[in-house]
Design a protein around this motif. Structure first.
Motif, PDB file in Angstrom:
ATOM      1  N   ASP A 156       0.831  -1.205   0.000  1.00 43.63           N
ATOM      2  CA  ASP A 156       0.000   0.000   0.000  1.00 43.63           C
ATOM      3  C   ASP A 156       0.868   1.258   0.000  1.00 43.63           C
ATOM      4  O   ASP A 156       2.088   1.203   0.077  1.00 43.63           O
ATOM      5  CB  ASP A 156      -0.954   0.005   1.209  1.00 43.63           C
ATOM      6  CG  ASP A 156      -0.221  -0.063   2.538  1.00 43.63           C
ATOM      7  OD1 ASP A 156       0.706   0.752   2.742  1.00 43.63           O
ATOM      8  OD2 ASP A 156      -0.559  -0.913   3.377  1.00 43.63           O
ATOM      9  N   ASN A 157       0.206   2.414  -0.076  1.00 50.77           N
ATOM     10  CA  ASN A 157       0.895   3.706  -0.111  1.00 50.77           C
ATOM     11  C   ASN A 157       0.828   4.437   1.223  1.00 50.77           C
ATOM     12  O   ASN A 157       1.018   5.653   1.257  1.00 50.77           O
ATOM     13  CB  ASN A 157       0.289   4.590  -1.217  1.00 50.77           C
ATOM     14  CG  ASN A 157       0.599   4.064  -2.600  1.00 50.77           C
ATOM     15  OD1 ASN A 157       1.675   3.536  -2.838  1.00 50.77           O
ATOM     16  ND2 ASN A 157      -0.349   4.187  -3.509  1.00 50.77           N
ATOM     17  N   CYS A 158       0.550   3.714   2.282  1.00 49.36           N
ATOM     18  CA  CYS A 158       0.515   4.313   3.620  1.00 49.36           C
ATOM     19  C   CYS A 158       1.912   4.182   4.233  1.00 49.36           C
ATOM     20  O   CYS A 158       2.406   3.069   4.425  1.00 49.36           O
ATOM     21  CB  CYS A 158      -0.528   3.624   4.495  1.00 49.36           C
ATOM     22  SG  CYS A 158      -0.738   4.404   6.112  1.00 49.36           S
ATOM     23  N   ASP A 159       2.554   5.315   4.535  1.00 48.22           N
ATOM     24  CA  ASP A 159       3.951   5.303   4.978  1.00 48.22           C
ATOM     25  C   ASP A 159       4.138   4.704   6.369  1.00 48.22           C
ATOM     26  O   ASP A 159       5.158   4.083   6.648  1.00 48.22           O
ATOM     27  CB  ASP A 159       4.505   6.742   4.976  1.00 48.22           C
ATOM     28  CG  ASP A 159       4.589   7.312   3.568  1.00 48.22           C
ATOM     29  OD1 ASP A 159       4.727   6.505   2.628  1.00 48.22           O
ATOM     30  OD2 ASP A 159       4.506   8.543   3.419  1.00 48.22           O
ATOM     31  N   HIS A 160       3.180   4.905   7.258  1.00 45.27           N
ATOM     32  CA  HIS A 160       3.373   4.508   8.655  1.00 45.27           C
ATOM     33  C   HIS A 160       2.366   3.455   9.111  1.00 45.27           C
ATOM     34  O   HIS A 160       2.059   3.354  10.296  1.00 45.27           O
ATOM     35  CB  HIS A 160       3.275   5.732   9.560  1.00 45.27           C
ATOM     36  CG  HIS A 160       4.233   6.822   9.192  1.00 45.27           C
ATOM     37  ND1 HIS A 160       5.596   6.702   9.351  1.00 45.27           N
ATOM     38  CD2 HIS A 160       4.030   8.046   8.637  1.00 45.27           C
ATOM     39  CE1 HIS A 160       6.188   7.804   8.928  1.00 45.27           C
ATOM     40  NE2 HIS A 160       5.266   8.639   8.484  1.00 45.27           N
ATOM     41  N   CYS A 161       1.810   2.697   8.186  1.00 48.88           N
ATOM     42  CA  CYS A 161       0.845   1.665   8.586  1.00 48.88           C
ATOM     43  C   CYS A 161       0.835   0.540   7.565  1.00 48.88           C
ATOM     44  O   CYS A 161       1.367   0.677   6.455  1.00 48.88           O
ATOM     45  CB  CYS A 161      -0.560   2.264   8.718  1.00 48.88           C
ATOM     46  SG  CYS A 161      -1.149   3.066   7.213  1.00 48.88           S
ATOM     47  N   LYS A 162       0.233  -0.569   7.944  1.00 42.79           N
ATOM     48  CA  LYS A 162       0.042  -1.707   7.054  1.00 42.79           C
ATOM     49  C   LYS A 162      -1.456  -1.962   6.964  1.00 42.79           C
ATOM     50  O   LYS A 162      -2.054  -2.542   7.857  1.00 42.79           O
ATOM     51  CB  LYS A 162       0.787  -2.934   7.581  1.00 42.79           C
ATOM     52  CG  LYS A 162       2.300  -2.764   7.561  1.00 42.79           C
ATOM     53  CD  LYS A 162       3.011  -4.038   7.998  1.00 42.79           C
ATOM     54  CE  LYS A 162       4.524  -3.879   7.900  1.00 42.79           C
ATOM     55  NZ  LYS A 162       5.238  -5.106   8.296  1.00 42.79           N
ATOM     56  N   ALA A 181      -3.798   4.096   0.163  1.00 46.97           N
ATOM     57  CA  ALA A 181      -3.435   4.572   1.514  1.00 46.97           C
ATOM     58  C   ALA A 181      -4.573   4.217   2.474  1.00 46.97           C
ATOM     59  O   ALA A 181      -5.114   5.061   3.173  1.00 46.97           O
ATOM     60  CB  ALA A 181      -3.183   6.073   1.512  1.00 46.97           C
TER      61      ALA A 181
END
Length: 397
Positions: free
Chosen positions: A331-337, A350
């Motif tokens: 995904d495109n979420c920098d601080h999460c999965k 995201a």
């Protein structure tokens, strides 16, 4: 005798001189003493006058202070009298309020008791409703199982029917023809308008693939690759399982990302998404162009040409979002999965506005669930749906 008299006269004269001199000296001393006393007295008088003036000034200041204190005392007495009056008024009001409070408390005790009884009655009704819901869910699972069995029988009958048709239409002595449909649209065009299990040949595969064909929705010819309606299949799967597919084609299932990629490379396909909430409301969303890239490109999703029954906004990301699962985060979420947080495998971008592969929550438990089966622009971000289907057919159908 004369000498004696002379001596006596001389003595008397000397004594007289001495006495006269003594008197003169005494008078001078007395004058000096008197002068000193007058000077001292005058000094003392001056000092006394100074002291008296200070005392008068101090007395004046004290009198002024006493006057100010008297005025302040009068003012305080007036304020005290006013405050006493206010306190008496407040006591009267407080007394009246206490009486009202006692009346309200008495009334509320009666109402509270009635509310407790109503609460107990409602809790009893809720328990009965929950028991009824559980019973209905059990019946639904049984009905779903029966429906799946009937669909299998229908599919077997259709397959036998197709074989008989081939045998009848084949020239005598020649082997029966084998119908090789590349998707459900081919089967529909061949005259098969009943929804159910079909065998299609995707790409260059020599072995057929079992798929569920929806021959009724929106004109039919749809190849279904995702379906959920009772929570019987667990969608919390790995990358490989989403790649190869899982579930029962006649029930809940995911056809498989690899098959879906191969299918959408045959020609230009459209995507249709069918949704249903727990209140019986339905919605559908359609995309004119649907493409799924290969595994090396992380099964990226590309869409064009959106239309829907509720709103003009799409809940699917159209600009090439990669597919993610719990064991492969793309995904495109920098601080999460997102796949771990929202569960299931999906094109999260995201985390995004949709996830039709989330946890299946039953009715009554489907509110305020961010990790459920969601489609933001249909029921919001925290409502888990009761049924979904995703299907494709050629754009020029």
């Amino acid at each position: 005798m004369q000498l004696e008299n002379f001596v006596q006269k001389s003595l008397r004269r000397e004594v007289s001189n001495v006495q006269s001199h003594a008197v003169h000296n005494s008078t001078a001393t007395m004058l000096e003493i008197g002068t000193n006393l007058l000077s001292h007295t005058a000094e003392q008088t001056r000092k006394l006058n100074v002291v008296e003036a200070k005392v008068l000034n101090q007395t004046s200041r004290i009198e002024i202070q006493l006057l100010e204190n008297s005025l302040s005392t009068n003012k305080l007495e007036k304020e005290l009298l006013l405050q006493t009056t206010v306190i008496d008024q407040l006591r009267d009001k407080n007394s009246r309020l206490e009486n009202k409070v006692q009346m309200l408390e008495s009334r509320q005790r009666g109402e509270l008791e009635g509310m407790r009884e109503e609460k107990n009655r409602l809790q009893s009704l809720v328990r009965e409703q929950m028991m009824a819901i559980e019973s209905l869910e059990r019946q639904l699972r049984v009905a779903s199982t029966n429906t799946t069995a009937l669909q299998r029988q229908q599919s077997q009958l259709m397959e036998s029917f197709h074989k008989l048709i081939n045998m009848v239409t084949s020239p005598p002595g020649s082997p029966p023809r084998t119908q090789m449909w590349k998707d459900c649209a081919d089967a529909y065009k061949a005259g098969h308008a009943v929804s159910g299990l079909y065998h299609i040949y995707i790409g260059n595969r020599t072995e057929p693939v079992q798929v569920y064909c929806d021959m009724e929705t929106g004109g039919g010819g749809w190849t279904v690759f995702q379906r959920r309606f009772n929570g019987s299949v667990d969608f919390q799967r790995s990358w490989r399982e989403y790649k190869m597919g899982f579930g029962d084609v006649l029930g809940e299932h995911w056809l498989g990302n690899e098959l879906l990629h191969q299918l959408t490379t045959q020609t230009q396909y459209s995507l249709r998404v069918e949704l249903r909430d727990w209140e019986g409301n339905s919605a559908h969303y359609q995309y004119d162009r649907f493409t799924l890239t290969s595994e090396t490109q992380q099964y990226r999703l590309y869409l064009r040409g959106f239309s829907g029954t509720t709103g003009r906004q799409s809940s699917l990301t159209s600009h090439g979002a990669a597919f993610s699962t719990r064991d492969q985060d793309n995904d495109n979420c920098d601080h999460c999965k997102c796949a771990l947080m929202l569960t299931g495998g999906w094109w999260f971008d995201a985390c995004g506005f949709s996830n039709l592969n989330g946890i299946y929550y039953s009715v009554g438990h489907n509110i305020r669930k961010l990790n459920g089966i969601k489609w933001h622009h249909f029921k919001g971000p925290s409502y888990s749906l009761s049924a979904t289907a995703m299907m494709v057919r050629p754009y020029d159908f």
